[in-house]
Design a protein around this motif. Structure first.
Motif, PDB file in Angstrom:
ATOM      1  N   HIS A 602     -11.208   1.035   9.838  1.00 52.30           N
ATOM      2  CA  HIS A 602     -11.490  -0.313  10.325  1.00 52.30           C
ATOM      3  C   HIS A 602     -10.236  -1.187  10.388  1.00 52.30           C
ATOM      4  O   HIS A 602     -10.039  -1.934  11.354  1.00 52.30           O
ATOM      5  N   THR A 603      -9.383  -1.118   9.375  1.00 51.57           N
ATOM      6  CA  THR A 603      -8.270  -2.065   9.252  1.00 51.57           C
ATOM      7  C   THR A 603      -6.928  -1.512   9.687  1.00 51.57           C
ATOM      8  O   THR A 603      -5.989  -2.279   9.879  1.00 51.57           O
ATOM      9  N   ARG A 604      -6.791  -0.180   9.775  1.00 49.51           N
ATOM     10  CA  ARG A 604      -5.523   0.493  10.040  1.00 49.51           C
ATOM     11  C   ARG A 604      -4.506   0.181   8.933  1.00 49.51           C
ATOM     12  O   ARG A 604      -3.305   0.225   9.148  1.00 49.51           O
ATOM     13  N   LYS A 605      -5.008  -0.121   7.744  1.00 51.16           N
ATOM     14  CA  LYS A 605      -4.178  -0.322   6.567  1.00 51.16           C
ATOM     15  C   LYS A 605      -4.528   0.725   5.519  1.00 51.16           C
ATOM     16  O   LYS A 605      -5.638   1.271   5.513  1.00 51.16           O
ATOM     17  N   ASN A 606      -3.560   0.997   4.622  1.00 49.64           N
ATOM     18  CA  ASN A 606      -3.756   2.013   3.599  1.00 49.64           C
ATOM     19  C   ASN A 606      -4.084   1.356   2.262  1.00 49.64           C
ATOM     20  O   ASN A 606      -3.191   0.852   1.585  1.00 49.64           O
ATOM     21  N   PRO A 607      -5.351   1.374   1.824  1.00 45.82           N
ATOM     22  CA  PRO A 607      -5.721   0.728   0.561  1.00 45.82           C
ATOM     23  C   PRO A 607      -5.327   1.542  -0.667  1.00 45.82           C
ATOM     24  O   PRO A 607      -5.582   1.097  -1.796  1.00 45.82           O
ATOM     25  N   LEU A 608      -4.724   2.715  -0.471  1.00 54.27           N
ATOM     26  CA  LEU A 608      -4.249   3.492  -1.611  1.00 54.27           C
ATOM     27  C   LEU A 608      -2.989   2.873  -2.209  1.00 54.27           C
ATOM     28  O   LEU A 608      -2.556   3.249  -3.295  1.00 54.27           O
ATOM     29  N   ARG A 609      -2.400   1.940  -1.474  1.00 52.00           N
ATOM     30  CA  ARG A 609      -1.239   1.198  -1.954  1.00 52.00           C
ATOM     31  C   ARG A 609      -1.515  -0.289  -1.794  1.00 52.00           C
ATOM     32  O   ARG A 609      -2.481  -0.689  -1.143  1.00 52.00           O
ATOM     33  N   LYS A 610      -0.642  -1.103  -2.383  1.00 47.44           N
ATOM     34  CA  LYS A 610      -0.794  -2.546  -2.252  1.00 47.44           C
ATOM     35  C   LYS A 610      -0.811  -2.937  -0.770  1.00 47.44           C
ATOM     36  O   LYS A 610       0.000  -2.452   0.020  1.00 47.44           O
ATOM     37  N   VAL A 611      -1.742  -3.800  -0.394  1.00 48.19           N
ATOM     38  CA  VAL A 611      -1.953  -4.146   1.011  1.00 48.19           C
ATOM     39  C   VAL A 611      -1.335  -5.508   1.320  1.00 48.19           C
ATOM     40  O   VAL A 611      -1.618  -6.501   0.654  1.00 48.19           O
ATOM     41  N   THR A 612      -0.475  -5.524   2.326  1.00 45.88           N
ATOM     42  CA  THR A 612       0.097  -6.772   2.845  1.00 45.88           C
ATOM     43  C   THR A 612       0.141  -6.680   4.362  1.00 45.88           C
ATOM     44  O   THR A 612      -0.167  -5.630   4.947  1.00 45.88           O
ATOM     45  N   GLU A 613       0.549  -7.760   5.005  1.00 40.56           N
ATOM     46  CA  GLU A 613       0.704  -7.759   6.460  1.00 40.56           C
ATOM     47  C   GLU A 613       1.699  -6.692   6.898  1.00 40.56           C
ATOM     48  O   GLU A 613       1.558  -6.082   7.957  1.00 40.56           O
ATOM     49  N   GLU A 614       2.739  -6.472   6.074  1.00 38.74           N
ATOM     50  CA  GLU A 614       3.809  -5.551   6.451  1.00 38.74           C
ATOM     51  C   GLU A 614       3.601  -4.151   5.894  1.00 38.74           C
ATOM     52  O   GLU A 614       4.437  -3.266   6.115  1.00 38.74           O
ATOM     53  N   SER A 615       2.528  -3.910   5.148  1.00 33.87           N
ATOM     54  CA  SER A 615       2.346  -2.595   4.531  1.00 33.87           C
ATOM     55  C   SER A 615       2.025  -1.541   5.577  1.00 33.87           C
ATOM     56  O   SER A 615       1.798  -1.838   6.759  1.00 33.87           O
ATOM     57  N   GLU A 616       1.967  -0.300   5.133  1.00 30.65           N
ATOM     58  CA  GLU A 616       1.838   0.860   6.014  1.00 30.65           C
ATOM     59  C   GLU A 616       0.673   0.739   6.998  1.00 30.65           C
ATOM     60  O   GLU A 616      -0.436   0.344   6.640  1.00 30.65           O
ATOM     61  N   THR A 617       0.938   1.090   8.235  1.00 29.20           N
ATOM     62  CA  THR A 617      -0.098   1.155   9.264  1.00 29.20           C
ATOM     63  C   THR A 617      -0.602   2.591   9.381  1.00 29.20           C
ATOM     64  O   THR A 617       0.187   3.526   9.460  1.00 29.20           O
ATOM     65  N   VAL A 618      -1.900   2.768   9.365  1.00 29.82           N
ATOM     66  CA  VAL A 618      -2.508   4.092   9.414  1.00 29.82           C
ATOM     67  C   VAL A 618      -2.947   4.400  10.840  1.00 29.82           C
ATOM     68  O   VAL A 618      -3.702   3.628  11.452  1.00 29.82           O
TER      69      VAL A 618
END
Length: 739
Positions: A602-618
């Protein structure tokens, strides 16, 4: 289940009426039977309304108004997973319904049933639970509507939601309501959720922590050394905002200061921290915020999962408009004697007589099987077990399991001497646990086996080996099969277990789940690399040969999982071709509510690590065309997929894999190749029915993706063609994993 049965029992009313989307089967693999028998053992009169007609309230009046409450579930599966495939198409059958008939439950059954109950009896107490309630207890992404939906609590208008394995909470709740306590005042049970006014707290001393601070590292303060006795000269030290004239002024005589420092023991600190946790609630971003903010949705998902260990989890709260959804910490795991009590109750171990001779596929699959444990510490991101049952393994005792096998032998019709499964959500986690209870209670890891097996995890399989040996020694038992999914990276830690399993407990086929060959998707799944698979395969083949048996591994793979690129799927297809695997049916990733992989989707973010605007894109496959291509890579040998694969390979710049050579993946043209391919498959590859018959296994139900939740076994099998060069491919079929 009827007024006639109530009359025979001399009941004028029921204390509790349970409503379910499944047919009623009185067996502990079915949540409705387990809950009903548990309440019966506590002295309550229990009625059951199974698969009611939801188009009016009449069916919900069949047993009258309960004295205490209606207990409502959608059944052993989330109703949307039960009704729709991974491609959002309506399934043609339902394994939990007589004759497998489809469309016997509504979409979002939990909400619909609750609304009908309110219509039938305004003001009646409503309790919701089981898998659909567990997975939708907070705001969640819903794949079928492609939007973030509210918690099921405000939509169902239930008084209280019980999540996870809820035996303790259910018994306590029922006794307290029976004693006259208003259900609206019961707010202290672990494993429950409910609606409260905004800002509500159980008592004034409770503190609230914002989730954005919980998951953000704060300032690190250096603690003073209590053993440092040397005085440090601070004369001349300055601060940036100090008065420059003050430094030269004579210092006033210092008043003597006496500090008493109490040095707390480790145990005292632990208890103090626990007391603070027990009086702290973590506020998640509100529904109104996360429904439009993918980053905060991913953050909320991460915090939710970090607060899942019952040993250290705090209460959670999430605003829904002007009210809050309050979630108490997860339930504490059942002790072994409590587990035995749940499974040793007086089950009829059969469908209700009102179904006559109707065949219920889910019952056919599990009637000769025994569940030996609950929970899973694997933490696979696409799986729903952790969100429902948790990571701590709850095991039954050996005598309890052996008694159930004897009951099957003596009371279950059609038993021919074979126990079809001795397992659980994972076959080989029986009685495995953290070596230190204090470490277990303080741990916040999402998996005990990823990225590697934790050094604090006990991996001794000796108790399971002993159970296998005693089970197959029971008179009248000819064969004990293990059909539940195997965690092979754990199994290789115990070659003796692999030998025992391969020699005595496989019906020719063993299912394991590498899920992928490439590190990218595997890291998003929290699954081990192919090295562990290769090591297990080596042991499997070695011990099969020593036993003189022809046996095959069934590896499962997922297409279109978050973190998977086109190149990843191509590499997996090449791996399958190299190892002579031809998959017959395959699984496409289905985003189920609250799973971590669903958050990635849904988010294209990785919740296995700390989530920010600049964090990893999945990387996330969302379009039907690319999902179809990824699925086609798993069935590269199927002529129906060749056109899609040729187009995809050309787009990827890999036209070198199109042709009729040994190193090519698909032929250049269909003409002639299609008929030859079909003829070859018919001539050389036995079909699923043939292999199922050969190895004495039931024919699997065709279908799409599997929701890995632990309440009952799956009837959506992934059928695999595994081959060796000499045999040019052998179709094999497994029974599917736990639902």
């Amino acid at each position: 289940m009827s007024r006639e049965e109530m009359d025979k029992l001399g009941w004028d009313s029921c204390d509790v009426i349970l409503v379910t989307g499944d047919a009623y089967i009185d067996h502990p693999s079915f949540g409705m039977a387990l809950v009903g028998r548990l309440l019966e053992s506590q002295g309550f009169r229990v009625g059951i309304i199974a698969q009611p007609d939801w188009l009016s309230a009449d069916a919900f009046r069949a047993l009258g108004k309960p004295n205490l409450y209606f207990g409502i579930t959608a059944g052993n599966m989330d109703s949307m997973v039960n009704r729709y495939t991974a491609d959002r198409k309506i399934r043609s059958d339902d394994a939990y319904t007589p004759h497998g008939e489809a469309n016997k439950r509504p979409d979002r059954a939990l909400t619909v049933y609750s609304q009908r109950v309110r219509e039938a009896y305004p003001g009646v107490n409503v309790v919701i639970g089981s898998i659909e309630a567990s997975l939708r207890r907070i705001a969640h992404y819903d794949y079928w509507s492609d939007k973030v939906r509210r918690s099921v609590l405000p939509d169902s208008k239930a008084d209280i939601l019980i999540f996870g394995n809820a035996e303790r909470a259910l018994v306590d709740l029922t006794h307290r309501v029976a004693a006259g306590e208003p259900i609206s005042s019961i707010r202290d049970l672990r494993g429950t959720a409910f609606m409260v006014p905004s800002g509500w707290k159980p008592t004034p001393e409770w503190a609230e922590a914002n989730s954005t601070r919980v998951d953000t590292p704060g300032k690190v303060d250096v603690h003073p050394d209590p053993y440092e006795m040397k005085m440090k000269n601070t004369e001349g030290c300055k601060t940036d905002d100090a008065d420059p004239t003050a430094a030269s002024a004579p210092a006033a005589p210092a008043e003597p200061v006496v500090k008493v420092i109490k040095i707390m023991s480790r145990e005292e600190r632990r208890e103090a921290e626990k007391e603070v946790r027990n009086k702290t609630v973590v506020r998640l971003p509100s529904y109104d915020v996360i429904k439009d903010d993918p980053v905060l949705y991913a953050h909320a998902s991460r915090v939710f999962h970090l607060e899942s260990n019952p040993g250290n989890a705090r209460a959670l709260v999430q605003a829904h408009g002007e009210r809050d959804v309050w979630l108490n910490p997860p339930p504490l795991p059942l002790a072994m004697d409590e587990m035995d009590g749940v499974y040793d109750m007086n089950y009829a171990r059969a469908p209700h007589p009102s179904y006559g001779k109707a065949r219920i596929p889910a019952w056919e699959m599990i009637r000769f099987s025994v569940n030996i444990m609950r929970g899973c510490f694997g933490g696979c991101t696409f799986c729903s077990i952790t969100e429902h049952e948790g990571r701590i393994i709850q095991s039954r005792s050996e005598p309890s399991i052996l008694r159930e096998i004897e009951l099957i032998r003596d009371k279950t019709k059609g038993f021919t001497g074979t126990i079809s499964d001795l397992g659980g959500p994972t076959a080989n986690m029986y009685r495995l646990a953290c070596k230190d209870k204090r470490i277990e209670e303080s741990c916040r890891r999402l998996s005990c086996v990823y990225p590697s097996i934790c050094s604090n995890l006990g991996t001794d399989h000796s108790k399971l080996i002993q159970l296998y040996r005693k089970a197959r020694a029971i008179p009248g038992v000819k064969k004990i099969l293990v059909s539940s999914g195997l965690r092979y990276d754990l199994a290789v830690r115990s070659p003796e277990y692999v030998k025992e399993l391969v020699t005595h407990h496989i019906g020719g086929l063993l299912k394991i789940a590498p899920e992928h060959s490439e590190e990218g998707p595997l890291s998003k799944m929290m699954k081990p690399g192919m090295g562990a698979y290769d090591k297990f395969k080596e042991l499997f083949e070695k011990y099969s040969k020593e036993a003189g048996k022809e046996q095959y591994l069934i590896p499962y793979f997922i297409a279109a999982h978050p973190g998977t690129t086109d190149e990843d799927m191509l590499n997996l297809a090449l791996w399958l071709k190299k190892n002579n695997f031809r998959l017959d049916q395959v699984q496409t990733f289905m985003p189920t509510p609250m799973a971590l992989a669903t958050t990635m989707y849904h988010t294209r973010k990785n919740p296995l690590r700390k989530v920010t605007e600049e964090s990893e894109t999945v990387e996330t496959v969302r379009t039907g065309k690319i999902r179809k291509l990824h699925k086609a890579f798993l069935r590269y040998h199927d002529p129906d997929n060749w056109e899609s694969l040729r187009e995809g390979l050309q787009r990827m710049g890999r036209s070198d894999l199109i042709g009729s050579g040994e190193h090519h993946l698909v032929p250049r043209h269909d003409a002639g190749n299609r008929s030859l391919a079909i003829a070859e498959r018919r001539r050389e590859t036995p079909g699923p029915n043939q292999l199922a018959k050969k190895f004495g296994q039931n024919k699997p139900r065709p279908g799409g993706a599997v929701q890995r939740t632990p309440v009952a076994r799956s009837t959506t099998a992934r059928v695999v063609v595994a081959g060796k060069p000499a045999r040019k491919g052998i179709a094999t079929t497994g029974k599917g994993g736990r639902k």
